[in-house]
Design an enzyme around this catalytic site. Structure first.
Site, PDB file in Angstrom:
ATOM      1  N   LYS A  31       0.798  -1.231   0.000  1.00 40.86           N
ATOM      2  CA  LYS A  31       0.000   0.000   0.000  1.00 40.86           C
ATOM      3  C   LYS A  31       0.828   1.278   0.000  1.00 40.86           C
ATOM      4  CE  LYS A  31      -4.414  -1.407   0.277  1.00 40.86           C
ATOM      5  NZ  LYS A  31      -5.490  -0.938  -0.618  1.00 40.86           N
TER       6      LYS A  31
ATOM      7  N   SER B  72       1.183  -9.880  -0.297  1.00 36.24           N
ATOM      8  CA  SER B  72       0.903  -8.444  -0.309  1.00 36.24           C
ATOM      9  C   SER B  72       1.149  -7.708   0.994  1.00 36.24           C
ATOM     10  CB  SER B  72      -0.550  -8.204  -0.755  1.00 36.24           C
ATOM     11  OG  SER B  72      -1.451  -8.801   0.154  1.00 36.24           O
TER      12      SER B  72
END
Length: 335
Positions: free
Chosen positions: A55, A308
């Site tokens: 992110k 992720s």
């Protein structure tokens, strides 16, 4: 929402924009995993990114482009945790303040992470309140800039730099790529790159079983939500509906969407720790879970897997690796 359209050229620009601050995360290959799956599995370890998840890429790509007036006004974001930390980290680097709207049931480690980067946390009930409405209200009150977790072209393009690195690091063609999918920002950014640079690679989204809005949307040919289900340990993948900007990209490029259970996610977290020596959160391990559970054929193929994020509460992590985790849908569940 911006009028810009996310593009491959935008991803290339994002790579230049974030190069000084983002980590070029490693692409890992495990002989043990290759042998087990009967093919090559390449793991992109975004767990090692700034703030522990991919992110940061999108957050910094957006916030680093703020004008002086916007930096003075600050940033507002809503997130279950990884976007929250990415925004807080990017805001601190840019010398601006950040207010993050987070679900009250967010993992404590993610709330603490936001505060450690200097962010202000506003908690809300994800089942009864709208984070979008709260975020918009905070932005209006303070005159701050709202940076959404996925429906922003700069955010999408920043996330796409993950795939640029992956293709540069891989030593040959990739047959298929699996990535977790919630609002679809990371998946969309990756798909922009794969479409332009490696169109032969089949891309697959991976979602929790009860949060399969991407699969439902692909089947319906339009954005669809999912029925309200039980909470998932994949807290980062509980978005109710694909993004307005992300879904058209994913609809155009994806080969399909795969679903995993909480137990399969937990097994992937344990495998990553024991065999790969990596700490991966459940949502971040979703793509690995799909591979380990045999949701897709890997024999004789080269499969890329995006890990992720790695922001998992110590208590849940301990329960998983010690074999004490029981999914919430089973009697006697405890984490």
């Amino acid at each position: 929402m911006s009028d810009r359209t996310a593009s491959y050229e935008g991803v290339l620009d994002a790579a230049r924009q974030i190069a000084r601050e983002a980590v070029r995360t490693p692409l890992i290959e495990s002989p043990a995993l290759n042998e087990q799956m009967g093919g090559r599995v390449l793991l992109k370890a975004e767990t090692m990114q700034v703030a522990g998840a991919f992110k940061f890429r999108g957050a910094y790509n957006r916030i680093s482009r703020f004008t002086a007036d916007e930096l003075a006004a600050g940033v507002v974001a809503f997130s279950s945790g990884n976007h929250a930390q990415g925004v807080a980290a990017a805001a601190r680097l840019m010398g601006t303040r950040a207010v993050i709207v987070m679900p009250a049931d967010s993992p404590a480690i993610k709330i603490a992470g936001v505060k450690a980067f200097g962010g202000e946390v506003r908690l809300y009930d994800r089942w009864k309140e709208s984070r979008e409405e709260i975020g918009a209200q905070v932005a209006k009150e303070r005159g701050s800039v709202l940076v959404p977790p996925f429906d922003d072209p700069y955010v999408i393009e920043g996330q796409g730099t993950t795939a640029l690195e992956l293709l540069d690091q891989a030593d040959g063609p990739i047959d298929q790529l699996l990535c977790c999918c919630s609002g679809g920002g990371l998946m969309a950014g990756i798909n922009l790159v794969m479409e332009a640079r490696s169109p032969q690679t089949k891309t697959w989204a991976v979602e929790p079983e009860a949060y399969d809005d991407t699969a439902r949307s692909l089947a319906a040919g339009e954005r669809m939500s999912h029925p309200q289900g039980p909470p998932s340990i994949c807290d980062s993948l509980q978005t109710p509906i694909p993004g307005v900007l992300t879904f058209p990209i994913n609809q155009r490029v994806l080969s399909g969407a795969l679903a995993i259970s909480d137990l399969e996610a937990a097994e992937a977290v344990a495998y990553a720790f024991r065999t790969l020596k990596l700490v991966v959160e459940p949502g971040g391990a979703a793509a690995l879970a799909a591979v380990l559970a045999g949701k897709i054929e890997t024999k004789g193929r080269t499969t890329a897997v995006i890990l992720s994020g790695g922001n998992i509460d110590p208590g849940l992590f301990a329960a998983i690796i010690e074999g004490r985790f029981v999914p919430a849908t089973q009697p006697g569940a405890a984490a």
